[in-house]
Design a protein around this motif. Structure first.
Motif, PDB file in Angstrom:
ATOM      1  N   ILE A  79     -11.972  -7.077   9.252  1.00 45.26           N
ATOM      2  CA  ILE A  79     -13.007  -6.870  10.273  1.00 45.26           C
ATOM      3  C   ILE A  79     -12.984  -8.044  11.234  1.00 45.26           C
ATOM      4  CG2 ILE A  79     -15.509  -6.826  10.688  1.00 45.26           C
ATOM      5  CD1 ILE A  79     -15.781  -5.469   7.958  1.00 45.26           C
ATOM      6  N   GLU A  80     -12.939  -7.736  12.541  1.00 42.35           N
ATOM      7  CA  GLU A  80     -13.021  -8.789  13.549  1.00 42.35           C
ATOM      8  C   GLU A  80     -14.071  -8.408  14.574  1.00 42.35           C
ATOM      9  OE1 GLU A  80      -8.519  -9.357  14.254  1.00 42.35           O
ATOM     10  OE2 GLU A  80      -9.536 -10.916  15.405  1.00 42.35           O
ATOM     11  N   LEU A  81     -15.160  -9.154  14.603  1.00 48.54           N
ATOM     12  CA  LEU A  81     -16.208  -8.902  15.586  1.00 48.54           C
ATOM     13  C   LEU A  81     -16.128  -9.987  16.643  1.00 48.54           C
ATOM     14  CD1 LEU A  81     -19.150  -8.178  13.118  1.00 48.54           C
ATOM     15  CD2 LEU A  81     -17.829  -6.494  14.410  1.00 48.54           C
ATOM     16  N   GLN A  82     -15.970  -9.588  17.918  1.00 51.93           N
ATOM     17  CA  GLN A  82     -15.870 -10.562  18.996  1.00 51.93           C
ATOM     18  C   GLN A  82     -17.001 -10.351  19.989  1.00 51.93           C
ATOM     19  OE1 GLN A  82     -11.972  -9.794  20.480  1.00 51.93           O
ATOM     20  NE2 GLN A  82     -10.992 -10.399  18.556  1.00 51.93           N
ATOM     21  N   SER A  83     -17.858 -11.350  20.127  1.00 47.98           N
ATOM     22  CA  SER A  83     -19.012 -11.357  21.041  1.00 47.98           C
ATOM     23  C   SER A  83     -19.731 -10.013  21.082  1.00 47.98           C
ATOM     24  CB  SER A  83     -18.620 -11.744  22.471  1.00 47.98           C
ATOM     25  OG  SER A  83     -17.304 -12.133  22.562  1.00 47.98           O
ATOM     26  N   ILE A  84     -20.090  -9.527  19.879  1.00 45.45           N
ATOM     27  CA  ILE A  84     -20.771  -8.234  19.793  1.00 45.45           C
ATOM     28  C   ILE A  84     -22.215  -8.384  20.269  1.00 45.45           C
ATOM     29  CG2 ILE A  84     -21.695  -6.531  18.174  1.00 45.45           C
ATOM     30  CD1 ILE A  84     -18.750  -6.142  18.575  1.00 45.45           C
ATOM     31  N   GLU A  85     -22.577  -7.531  21.227  1.00 47.25           N
ATOM     32  CA  GLU A  85     -23.969  -7.486  21.697  1.00 47.25           C
ATOM     33  C   GLU A  85     -24.509  -6.089  21.505  1.00 47.25           C
ATOM     34  OE1 GLU A  85     -24.435  -8.852  25.716  1.00 47.25           O
ATOM     35  OE2 GLU A  85     -23.077 -10.550  25.378  1.00 47.25           O
TER      36      GLU A  85
END
Ligand SMILES: Nc1ncnc2c1ncn2[C@@H]1O[C@H](COP(=O)(O)OP(=O)(O)OP(=O)(O)O)[C@@H](O)[C@H]1O
Ligand SMILES: [Mg+2]
Lengths: 410, 228
Positions: B3-9
C-alpha cells in the motif's frame, strides 16, 4: 458460468425477499392479477364467440349465393331506398338457371310461419318454405326417409311436402309420417319425406321446417306478389366471387339496366356476415387491449413502487454486498429478477383465475369460452415486458448506490 | 510495497460547507505488516480505512495498491478490487440478517463466480478457522456479538485477500471477547496476512507491530511497537 451463478443467486435472493414479505408481495401482484385475468378472459370469450359464430354460420353454405331484394346488412336509409326495388320473381330464377354457367342449382324460395296439424296434434310456428327441387342442393336439405319434391311435383303444384326432423318427431311420435296427410295453414299436404337433422342457426330451429312446391305456396299463402329469394349454388367455394359477377351481369340484363344505373337487387353471401361479425369483435378486442393495458400499467407501477420501497429498506444490504465485491450489474440483476418473479406470480395467479372464469362461463352460458396454449406465451410476454420495464428503474437506482453511503444508511 | 498512500486528502462537502477529513496522508504498508491506527474521535481514521478499502475514493492524492493506481478506477473496477484484494471487518459486523453464517461467508465468493460446491467448502473452512464450525447454519440474531464478529472475519478472509482491514472490530464487544478476536487476528498475521485495524484501546493496539496515530486528518506519529 459466472453469469449462471449470478442468476441462480439472484433467484435465491429474490425468493428470500418475497418470502420475507409475503403479504406485501401478494398485494403488489393484485394489479397484475386483475389485468391478466381480464385480458385472458376477454380473449377467451372472443375465441368462444368466434367458434360459436362459425358453427352457426355453417348452416349457410360457403358455396351458396342469395339473390334478394335487400342486402343482409343495411341501415334505415338504405332500407327505405331499396323498398322501391322491383320484386324478384320465380321466372327470374328460371332464366338465371338457364343463363348461368357457374350455377349448379338455382332455387327460388318464399318463407312464412304457419301452424301445422295432424289429427289432434298442433305445431305452432312451423317454418314453411315454398321452393323447387334445387332447394335440396342450395340449402342442403337432404331427405333421411322418403324423397324430396321432384321437378314434376313442383311443376304440377302437387300438394306434397317434405318435413323437418322436429316436425316428424312432434306430429308423429309413434307413427311413420310418410304418406300421411297434414294440414298446413288450412291446406292439406301429403308427407313424402323427412329431412336429416340440421340443428339451429341464430336461435332458429332449422328442423321445424316444411318444404312445399313454390306454386302452391304462392296461391295458398297469398304470396303471389312477394319478392322471392333466389338461392344459387356453385360447385366450389372458390367460384363464388366469379359467380357473383356473372349473376350480377345476368340480373342486370334481365332487369334491362343501363350502364349508368345501379344494381336494383342484392347478392348476399356468408362472408358478408363474417365481415360484420369481425368488425363487431374488433371492438371487443379494443376493449380487451384497453382494459389490459390500463390494469397492467397500474400493476406495473405497483411493482415499481414496491421495488423502490424494497431498495430503500435494503440499502444497508446493498451496501454490504457492494463492499464485498458486488458490481452494478450484480445488484441490478438481483432487483430485476425480483421484479420478474413478482410479475410471474401475478401472471400465474391471473391465468389460474382466468381459467376458472372461462370454465364458469362455459358451463353456465352457451358461450364456449376456451383457453388454450396461447395463454402461456401471452403470460410470458406480460412477465417479461412488465417485469423488465417497471423493474429497470428501481434496479438501476439500487445498482448506483454508493457503497459507503449505503453502509452508513440507518 | 503493498500500500502506498501519497498526499491523500478527503474533503466532505455538506451543502456549501467543506469538511476536510484527511489533509494529506503519506503512509506505506508492506506485506505481512500488522498496523494499528489510533487517534481521537473525528481524526479521520474511518475515512482513511474506507479509502484504503476502496469503499471510497480520495479527493486528492494517489493510492497505489499492489502497484495499481486505485485513485482513478471505475465503480466496477473498485468492486473487483474489494472482492479480490480486501477483506473488511466492520465495527457493526454488517452481516445480512436473514442469511445463515455460512451464506454470509459465501457472499464474496458469489461475486467472483466460484461454483456452489467449491464456495461452500471454502466458506466452511473459513468458519472453521475462526472456531465457528458448529454454528454455520445459525442466523446472525442467533449468535453472540463475538460470534458475529467471527463470522465477519471468516467472510473477510474467505477470498484470501491481500489485506484485512478492521475498523474498530472490538468496539462493540466486551474486553474478554475483544481479546479472543484479537487472537484470531494474530493467528492470521502469523499465517502471512497483512492487517490494518483501527482501535481506541491501547491494549488492542499493543497486539500490532506498528501504530499510526492520526490527529485532525494528519499523521501525528508513526512508530513501531517494541516491547514484544
Ligand atoms: N459522510 C460524511 N459527511 C460529512 N462529513 C463526514 C462524513 N464522514 C465523516 N465526516 C467527517 O470527517 C471527519 C472524520 O470522520 P471519521 O469518521 O473518519 O472519524 P473517525 O476518526 O473514524 O472517528 P471515530 O473514532 O469517532 O470513528 C469528521 O469530522 C466527520 O465529521
Ligand atoms: Mg470511525
Amino acid at each position: 458460468m459466472r453469469i449462471l451463478i449470478y442468476i441462480s443467486e439472484s433467484f435465491k435472493i429474490a425468493f428470500e425477499a418475497l418470502r420475507a414479505y409475503k403479504m406485501r408481495s401478494v398485494l403488489t401482484t393484485l394489479g397484475i392479477v386483475i389485468g391478466v385475468t381480464t385480458v385472458i378472459t376477454i380473449v377467451a370469450l372472443i375465441q368462444g364467440l368466434n367458434k360459436s359464430f362459425a358453427n352457426q354460420l355453417s348452416a349457410i353454405g360457403t358455396t351458396t349465393l342469395y339473390i334478394q331484394k335487400f342486402p343482409w346488412i343495411m341501415n334505415d336509409k338504405q332500407f327505405f331506398a331499396f323498398r322501391n326495388r322491383p320484386n324478384l320473381k320465380v321466372e327470374d330464377a328460371e332464366r338465371l338457371k338457364s343463363m348461368s354457367k357457374l350455377a349448379v342449382a338455382v332455387a327460388p324460395t318464399l318463407f312464412t310461419g304457419k301452424t301445422t296439424k295432424y289429427k289432434e296434434r298442433n305445431l305452432e310456428g312451423t317454418f314453411i318454405v315454398g321452393t323447387t327441387t334445387d332447394y335440396m342442393e342450395t340449402s342442403n336439405v337432404i331427405p333421411e326417409f322418403g324423397r324430396f319434391l321432384s321437378e314434376s311435383d313442383v311443376n304440377h303444384r302437387r300438394p306434397l311436402c317434405l318435413i323437418g326432423s322436429d316436425v316428424a318427431e312432434k306430429l308423429f311420435p309413434d307413427e311413420d309420417p310418410i304418406g300421411k296427410r297434414i294440414t298446413v295453414g288450412g291446406r292439406r299436404f301429403k308427407v313424402i319425406g323427412v329431412a336429416e337433422k340440421k340443428g339451429s342457426m341464430f336461435g332458429q330451429n332449422l328442423d321445424q321446417v316444411i318444404v312445399i312446391p313454390i306454386g302452391i305456396f304462392q296461391t295458398a299463402f297469398g304470396a303471389r306478389f312477394r319478392s322471392v329469394d333466389i338461392e344459387v349454388k356453385v360447385a366450389r367455394p372458390e367460384e363464388l366471387d366469379d359467380a357473383e359477377i356473372e349473376l350480377t351481369g345476368i340480373m342486370r340484363r334481365i332487369r334491362g339496366l343501363t350502364s349508368d344505373e345501379e344494381d336494383n337487387f342484392s347478392i348476399n353471401k356468408q362472408s358478408q356476415l363474417m365481415e360484420t361479425y369481425k368488425s363487431l369483435t374488433s371492438t371487443l378486442w379494443a376493449v380487451a387491449i384497453g382494459v389490459g393495458a390500463i390494469s397492467l400499467l397500474v400493476g406495473g407501477i405497483g411493482i415499481m413502487n414496491i421495488l423502490l420501497v424494497s431498495v430503500t429498506e435494503r440499502t444497508r444490504e446493498i451496501g454490504i454486498r457492494k463492499a464485498l465485491g458486488a458490481r452494478r450489474f450484480d445488484i441490478m440483476m438481483q432487483f430485476l429478477i425480483e421484479s420478474l418473479m413478482i410479475c410471474a406470480i401475478g401472471v400465474a395467479i391471473g391465468i389460474a383465475l382466468a381459467i376458472g372464469v372461462a370454465k364458469f362461463i362455459a358451463s353456465t352460458t352457451p358461450l364456449p369460452a376456451s383457453i388454450t396454449a396461447w395463454v402461456a406465451f401471452l403470460g410470458l410476454g406480460f412477465v417479461l415486458t412488465i417485469g423488465l420495464f417497471f423493474g429497470i428503474y428501481p434496479a438501476r437506482k439500487a445498482a448506483r448506490l454508493n457503497p459507503i453511503e449505503a453502509l452508513r444508511y440507518e | 510495497m503493498l500500500i502506498e498512500l501519497q498526499s491523500i486528502e478527503k474533503i466532505y462537502e455538506i451543502g456549501t460547507v467543506k469538511v476536510p477529513a484527511l489533509k494529506g496522508i503519506n503512509v506505506t504498508v508492506d506485506k505481512n505488516e500488522y498496523v494499528a491506527i489510533m487517534g481521537p474521535s473525528g481524526s479521520g481514521k474511518s475515512t482513511l480505512m474506507n479509502i484504503v478499502g476502496c469503499l471510497d475514493t480520495p479527493s486528492n492524492g494517489t493510492y497505489m495498491l499492489n502497484d495499481n493506481n486505485v485513485s482513478d478506477m471505475s465503480d466496477d473496477e473498485l468492486a473487483e478490487i474489494r472482492n479480490r484484494e480486501i477483506g473488511f471487518v466492520f465495527q457493526t459486523f454488517n452481516l445480512l440478517p436473514r442469511a445463515s453464517a455460512l451464506h454470509n461467508v459465501e457472499l464474496p465468493l458469489i461475486y467472483n463466480g466460484t461454483p456452489a460446491t467449491k464456495r461452500r467448502k471454502q466458506a466452511e473452512e473459513a468458519l472453521d478457522r475462526v472456531g465457528l464450525g458448529d454454528r454455520m447454519h445459525h442466523k446472525p440474531n442467533e449468535l453472540s456479538g463475538g460470534q458475529r464478529q467471527r463470522v465477519a472475519i471468516a467472510r473477510a478472509l474467505v477470498n484470501d485477500p491481500s489485506i484485512i482491514l478492521a475498523d474498530e472490530p472490538t468496539g462493540n464487544l466486551d474486553s474478554r471477547t475483544g481479546e479472543e478476536i484479537m487472537e484470531i487476528f494474530e493467528d492470521l498475521h502469523d499465517g502471512g496476512n497483512t492487517i490494518i485495524l483501527v482501535t481506541h484501546e491501547e491494549y488492542i493496539a499493543e497486539h500490532s507491530d506498528r501504530i499510526i496515530r492520526l490527529r485532525d486528518g494528519l499523521v501525528e506519529r508513526d512508530e513501531a511497537v517494541h516491547e514484544r
